[in-house]
Scaffold this motif. Structure first.
Motif, PDB file in Angstrom:
ATOM      1  N   ASP A  37      -5.895  -3.844   2.222  1.00 27.05           N
ATOM      2  CA  ASP A  37      -7.125  -3.359   2.854  1.00 27.05           C
ATOM      3  C   ASP A  37      -7.534  -1.981   2.327  1.00 27.05           C
ATOM      4  OD1 ASP A  37      -5.609  -1.414   4.183  1.00 27.05           O
ATOM      5  OD2 ASP A  37      -5.670  -2.446   6.099  1.00 27.05           O
ATOM      6  N   GLU A  38      -6.735  -1.399   1.450  1.00 32.46           N
ATOM      7  CA  GLU A  38      -6.970  -0.120   0.776  1.00 32.46           C
ATOM      8  C   GLU A  38      -6.972   1.083   1.706  1.00 32.46           C
ATOM      9  OE1 GLU A  38      -9.950   0.017  -2.277  1.00 32.46           O
ATOM     10  OE2 GLU A  38      -9.810  -2.140  -2.628  1.00 32.46           O
ATOM     11  N   GLU A  39      -6.865   0.885   3.012  1.00 32.63           N
ATOM     12  CA  GLU A  39      -6.803   2.002   3.953  1.00 32.63           C
ATOM     13  C   GLU A  39      -5.387   2.237   4.444  1.00 32.63           C
ATOM     14  OE1 GLU A  39      -9.277   4.109   4.547  1.00 32.63           O
ATOM     15  OE2 GLU A  39     -10.493   2.921   3.166  1.00 32.63           O
ATOM     16  N   LYS A  40      -4.708   1.143   4.836  1.00 31.60           N
ATOM     17  CA  LYS A  40      -3.347   1.311   5.355  1.00 31.60           C
ATOM     18  C   LYS A  40      -2.307   0.483   4.630  1.00 31.60           C
ATOM     19  CE  LYS A  40      -3.771  -2.022   9.138  1.00 31.60           C
ATOM     20  NZ  LYS A  40      -3.659  -2.232  10.566  1.00 31.60           N
ATOM     21  N   ALA A  41      -2.738  -0.463   3.788  1.00 31.81           N
ATOM     22  CA  ALA A  41      -1.767  -1.314   3.096  1.00 31.81           C
ATOM     23  C   ALA A  41      -2.351  -1.887   1.814  1.00 31.81           C
ATOM     24  CB  ALA A  41      -1.322  -2.461   4.007  1.00 31.81           C
ATOM     25  N   ALA A  42      -1.480  -1.987   0.796  1.00 29.48           N
ATOM     26  CA  ALA A  42      -1.857  -2.627  -0.464  1.00 29.48           C
ATOM     27  C   ALA A  42      -0.662  -3.441  -0.943  1.00 29.48           C
ATOM     28  CB  ALA A  42      -2.246  -1.596  -1.511  1.00 29.48           C
ATOM     29  N   CYS A  43      -0.943  -4.627  -1.460  1.00 25.42           N
ATOM     30  CA  CYS A  43       0.106  -5.529  -1.926  1.00 25.42           C
ATOM     31  C   CYS A  43       0.183  -5.475  -3.455  1.00 25.42           C
ATOM     32  CB  CYS A  43      -0.179  -6.947  -1.449  1.00 25.42           C
ATOM     33  SG  CYS A  43       1.102  -8.135  -1.886  1.00 25.42           S
ATOM     34  N   LEU A  44       1.118  -4.673  -3.957  1.00 25.46           N
ATOM     35  CA  LEU A  44       1.329  -4.496  -5.385  1.00 25.46           C
ATOM     36  C   LEU A  44       2.041  -5.727  -5.948  1.00 25.46           C
ATOM     37  CD1 LEU A  44       1.494  -2.630  -7.952  1.00 25.46           C
ATOM     38  CD2 LEU A  44       3.656  -1.801  -7.008  1.00 25.46           C
ATOM     39  N   GLU A  45       1.480  -6.322  -6.987  1.00 23.44           N
ATOM     40  CA  GLU A  45       2.095  -7.466  -7.646  1.00 23.44           C
ATOM     41  C   GLU A  45       2.975  -6.962  -8.780  1.00 23.44           C
ATOM     42  OE1 GLU A  45      -1.484  -9.616  -8.726  1.00 23.44           O
ATOM     43  OE2 GLU A  45      -1.332 -10.839  -6.911  1.00 23.44           O
ATOM     44  N   ILE A  46       4.288  -7.101  -8.602  1.00 19.68           N
ATOM     45  CA  ILE A  46       5.237  -6.634  -9.609  1.00 19.68           C
ATOM     46  C   ILE A  46       5.517  -7.723 -10.632  1.00 19.68           C
ATOM     47  CG2 ILE A  46       7.592  -5.796  -9.975  1.00 19.68           C
ATOM     48  CD1 ILE A  46       7.420  -4.586  -7.136  1.00 19.68           C
ATOM     49  N   GLY A  47       5.596  -8.937 -10.179  1.00 20.76           N
ATOM     50  CA  GLY A  47       5.872 -10.089 -11.032  1.00 20.76           C
ATOM     51  C   GLY A  47       5.649 -11.349 -10.224  1.00 20.76           C
ATOM     52  N   GLU A  48       6.015 -12.467 -10.808  1.00 20.73           N
ATOM     53  CA  GLU A  48       5.836 -13.728 -10.097  1.00 20.73           C
ATOM     54  C   GLU A  48       6.656 -13.715  -8.812  1.00 20.73           C
ATOM     55  OE1 GLU A  48       6.318 -18.528 -10.735  1.00 20.73           O
ATOM     56  OE2 GLU A  48       6.426 -17.206 -12.466  1.00 20.73           O
TER      57      GLU A  48
END
Length: 142
Positions: A37-48
């Motif tokens: 949501d760019e305000e309180k959480a972001a889901c970084l994709e590291i790999g599969e």
């Protein structure tokens, strides 16, 4: 039967989600916007099937009863990533430093393995390594 998981999510506390996103985008990583949501959480994709949830400190506190680690003093964990070559290790660490990260360690060459580390904007430790799997050819596997 051993426990197996289909995904891994590592939760990391950050001071500013947007700044952290810009840092990791600069390193070439993407984000799963379904969990961002760019305000309180972001889901970084590291790999599969490998993700780091970058959570504001306040939001992170809602997931634990423990005190948040001061990354200037303590290492809560280290995140180890593999790279496809020694050059890619150097490239990623140098890029992280150019984007505001800090060197965490000196490069270490163990012959079959090469590694180097940096700290992200919030002091989390990222170890990047290359392992020459050809060095293990012909060895018995347990």
């Amino acid at each position: 039967m051993a426990l197996t998981s289909t995904h891994i999510f590592v939760n990391l506390h950050v001071k500013d989600v947007k700044e952290s996103m810009a840092f990791f985008k600069g390193l070439g990583f993407g984000f799963n916007m379904q969990f961002t949501d760019e305000e309180k959480a972001a889901c970084l994709e590291i790999g599969e099937n490998m993700f780091a949830m970058l959570l504001t400190e306040e939001y992170f506190k809602s997931f634990t009863k423990k005190e948040i680690v001061d990354t200037e003093k303590y290492a809560q964990l280290t995140i180890a990533l593999s790279a496809e070559s020694r050059e890619k290790v150097d490239e990623l660490v140098n890029k992280a430093v150019s984007l505001g990260g800090k060197l965490y360690s000196e490069p270490a060459d163990h012959g079959f393995m090469y590694q180097w580390g940096f700290q992200d904007l919030d002091g989390h430790i990222w170890e990047v390594g290359f392992m020459d799997m050809n060095a293990f050819e012909g060895q018995n596997q347990a």
